[in-house]
Design an enzyme around this catalytic site. Structure first.
Site, PDB file in Angstrom:
ATOM      1  N   ASP A  99       0.939   9.846 -51.539  1.00  0.00           N
ATOM      2  CA  ASP A  99       0.888  11.103 -52.989  1.00  0.00           C
ATOM      3  C   ASP A  99       0.135  10.590 -54.011  1.00  0.00           C
ATOM      4  O   ASP A  99      -0.405  10.892 -54.761  1.00  0.00           O
ATOM      5  CB  ASP A  99       2.471  11.607 -53.142  1.00  0.00           C
ATOM      6  CG  ASP A  99       2.985  12.373 -52.146  1.00  0.00           C
ATOM      7  OD1 ASP A  99       2.001  13.320 -51.398  1.00  0.00           O
ATOM      8  OD2 ASP A  99       3.700  11.806 -51.580  1.00  0.00           O
ATOM      9  N   GLY A 111       6.268  11.240 -50.194  1.00  0.00           N
ATOM     10  CA  GLY A 111       7.015  12.767 -49.592  1.00  0.00           C
ATOM     11  C   GLY A 111       7.333  13.700 -50.115  1.00  0.00           C
ATOM     12  O   GLY A 111       8.238  14.443 -50.065  1.00  0.00           O
ATOM     13  N   GLY A 113       5.946  15.363 -48.991  1.00  0.00           N
ATOM     14  CA  GLY A 113       5.356  16.141 -47.054  1.00  0.00           C
ATOM     15  C   GLY A 113       6.645  16.098 -47.149  1.00  0.00           C
ATOM     16  O   GLY A 113       7.109  16.616 -45.681  1.00  0.00           O
ATOM     17  N   GLU A 119       9.920   7.970 -43.017  1.00  0.00           N
ATOM     18  CA  GLU A 119       8.181   7.301 -43.529  1.00  0.00           C
ATOM     19  C   GLU A 119       8.703   5.654 -43.523  1.00  0.00           C
ATOM     20  O   GLU A 119       7.785   5.121 -43.969  1.00  0.00           O
ATOM     21  CB  GLU A 119       7.621   7.914 -44.178  1.00  0.00           C
ATOM     22  CG  GLU A 119       6.510   8.354 -43.605  1.00  0.00           C
ATOM     23  CD  GLU A 119       6.194   9.689 -44.803  1.00  0.00           C
ATOM     24  OE1 GLU A 119       5.654  10.882 -44.550  1.00  0.00           O
ATOM     25  OE2 GLU A 119       6.416  10.024 -45.754  1.00  0.00           O
ATOM     26  N   LYS A 137      -5.495  10.295 -55.316  1.00  0.00           N
ATOM     27  CA  LYS A 137      -3.897   9.934 -54.756  1.00  0.00           C
ATOM     28  C   LYS A 137      -4.721   8.540 -55.572  1.00  0.00           C
ATOM     29  O   LYS A 137      -3.223   8.019 -55.950  1.00  0.00           O
ATOM     30  CB  LYS A 137      -3.989   9.434 -53.904  1.00  0.00           C
ATOM     31  CG  LYS A 137      -4.368  10.530 -52.569  1.00  0.00           C
ATOM     32  CD  LYS A 137      -2.712  12.031 -52.982  1.00  0.00           C
ATOM     33  CE  LYS A 137      -3.192  12.537 -51.702  1.00  0.00           C
ATOM     34  NZ  LYS A 137      -2.218  12.847 -50.333  1.00  0.00           N
TER      35      LYS A 137
HETATM   36  C1  A5P Z   1       4.650  13.039 -46.460  1.00  0.00           C
HETATM   37  O1  A5P Z   1       6.480  12.609 -46.547  1.00  0.00           O
HETATM   38  C2  A5P Z   1       4.550  12.327 -47.625  1.00  0.00           C
HETATM   39  O2  A5P Z   1       4.602  10.690 -47.287  1.00  0.00           O
HETATM   40  C3  A5P Z   1       2.243  12.013 -47.025  1.00  0.00           C
HETATM   41  O3  A5P Z   1       2.500  10.796 -46.629  1.00  0.00           O
HETATM   42  C4  A5P Z   1       1.997  12.558 -48.351  1.00  0.00           C
HETATM   43  O4  A5P Z   1       1.963  13.490 -48.708  1.00  0.00           O
HETATM   44  C5  A5P Z   1       0.555  12.295 -48.236  1.00  0.00           C
HETATM   45  O5  A5P Z   1       0.071  13.334 -47.784  1.00  0.00           O
HETATM   46  P1  A5P Z   1      -1.379  14.570 -47.567  1.00  0.00           P
HETATM   47  O6  A5P Z   1      -2.142  12.918 -46.698  1.00  0.00           O
HETATM   48  O7  A5P Z   1      -1.180  15.834 -46.815  1.00  0.00           O
HETATM   49  O8  A5P Z   1      -2.054  14.207 -48.609  1.00  0.00           O
END
Ligand code: A5P
Length: 241
Positions: A99, A111, A113, A119, A137
């Site tokens: 992120d 996180g 997601g 992770e 990002k």
């Molecule tokens: C998931 O828990 C996150 O750590 C994702 O890796 C992070 O949100 C990146 O997501 P996108 O690739 O959809 O931007």
């Protein structure tokens, strides 16, 4: 920093999805036959899993440890062999999104997601972690754009939130669209924490780990080895100093 000037197609310029895909495709170049891979979660990691599956169809032999139930379902549906996290050997490589990426340190916030715990377990068990992102990002300081997700146990979560406020956080319990709390793959809640400034991510990660009720934070300090960042004028590979 190595910058690879491979332009994203003109029609896709400024298209975030195209940039995410471009970063993911470059990460695929680090995958070798026989590797045990950590498979990340999120839209960028999904591009990687899809491209990896294509290579598997063409004969590449790899095994994958997914970082979420959604990635497990996708990878397994696409024909990638899924295995449990081994106790006796490291994973060769994990590829995941983020992120926020702090330029200069490659510390991360992850996180949004919802998969930060798995992770972090998978990335920490890997010899190398490649982070794939689009340019949005990249930040000079963590916490600039994204809140910091913190996974907490359900029991006593209001109390845990009070403790987090003492560390300077403004915690907001993550909710589903239905209004019910979001539940992680490990059955916990997530509270998204805004901080005025994250000046010392390593210290904050330690402080958070010491809060009773906190399971894990989305601060990844000293874990990413390489960041592949796709911008509309080319792709940069940034190694951790
Ligand atoms: C998931 O828990 C996150 O750590 C994702 O890796 C992070 O949100 C990146 O997501 P996108 O690739 O959809 O931007």
């Amino acid at each position: 920093m190595r910058t690879i000037k491979r332009k994203v197609q003109m029609s896709d310029q400024n298209n975030t999805a195209a940039l995410k895909k471009e970063a993911a495709l470059q990460a695929l170049e680090f995958v070798k036959d026989g590797m045990l891979l950590g498979l990340g979660t999120g839209s960028t990691a999904t591009f990687f899993v899809e491209a990896l599956a294509q290579k598997v169809k063409e004969g590449l032999k790899v095994e994958g440890v997914p970082t979420s139930e959604s990635t497990r379902a996708l990878a397994s549906h696409l024909g990638i062999k899924i295995v449990d996290l081994p106790s006796d050997r490291p994973l060769d490589l994990t590829v995941d999104g983020a992120d926020e990426v702090e330029l200069g340190t490659l510390n991360l916030i992850k996180g949004l997601g919802g998969a930060l715990l798995h992770e972090k377990i998978v990335a920490s068990a890997s010899t190398k972690m490649i982070v794939v992102v689009d340019e949005s990002k990249l930040v000079d300081r963590l916490g600039t754009k994204a809140p910091l997700p913190v996974e907490i146990v359900q029991f006593g979560f209001q109390r845990t939130s009070e403790y987090l406020k003492r560390l300077g956080a403004e915690p907001v319990l993550r909710l589903e669209k239905s209004g019910k709390p979001f539940i992680t793959d490990s059955g916990n809640y997530i509270t998204d924490c805004r901080f005025a400034k994250i000046e010392n991510p390593a210290k904050l990660a330690d402080d958070l780990a010491n809060v009773v009720g906190v399971v894990e934070s989305g601060l990844f300090v000293g874990i990413a080895s390489l960041v592949i960042a796709a911008k509309s004028d080319g792709v940069s590979q940034i190694e951790r100093p």
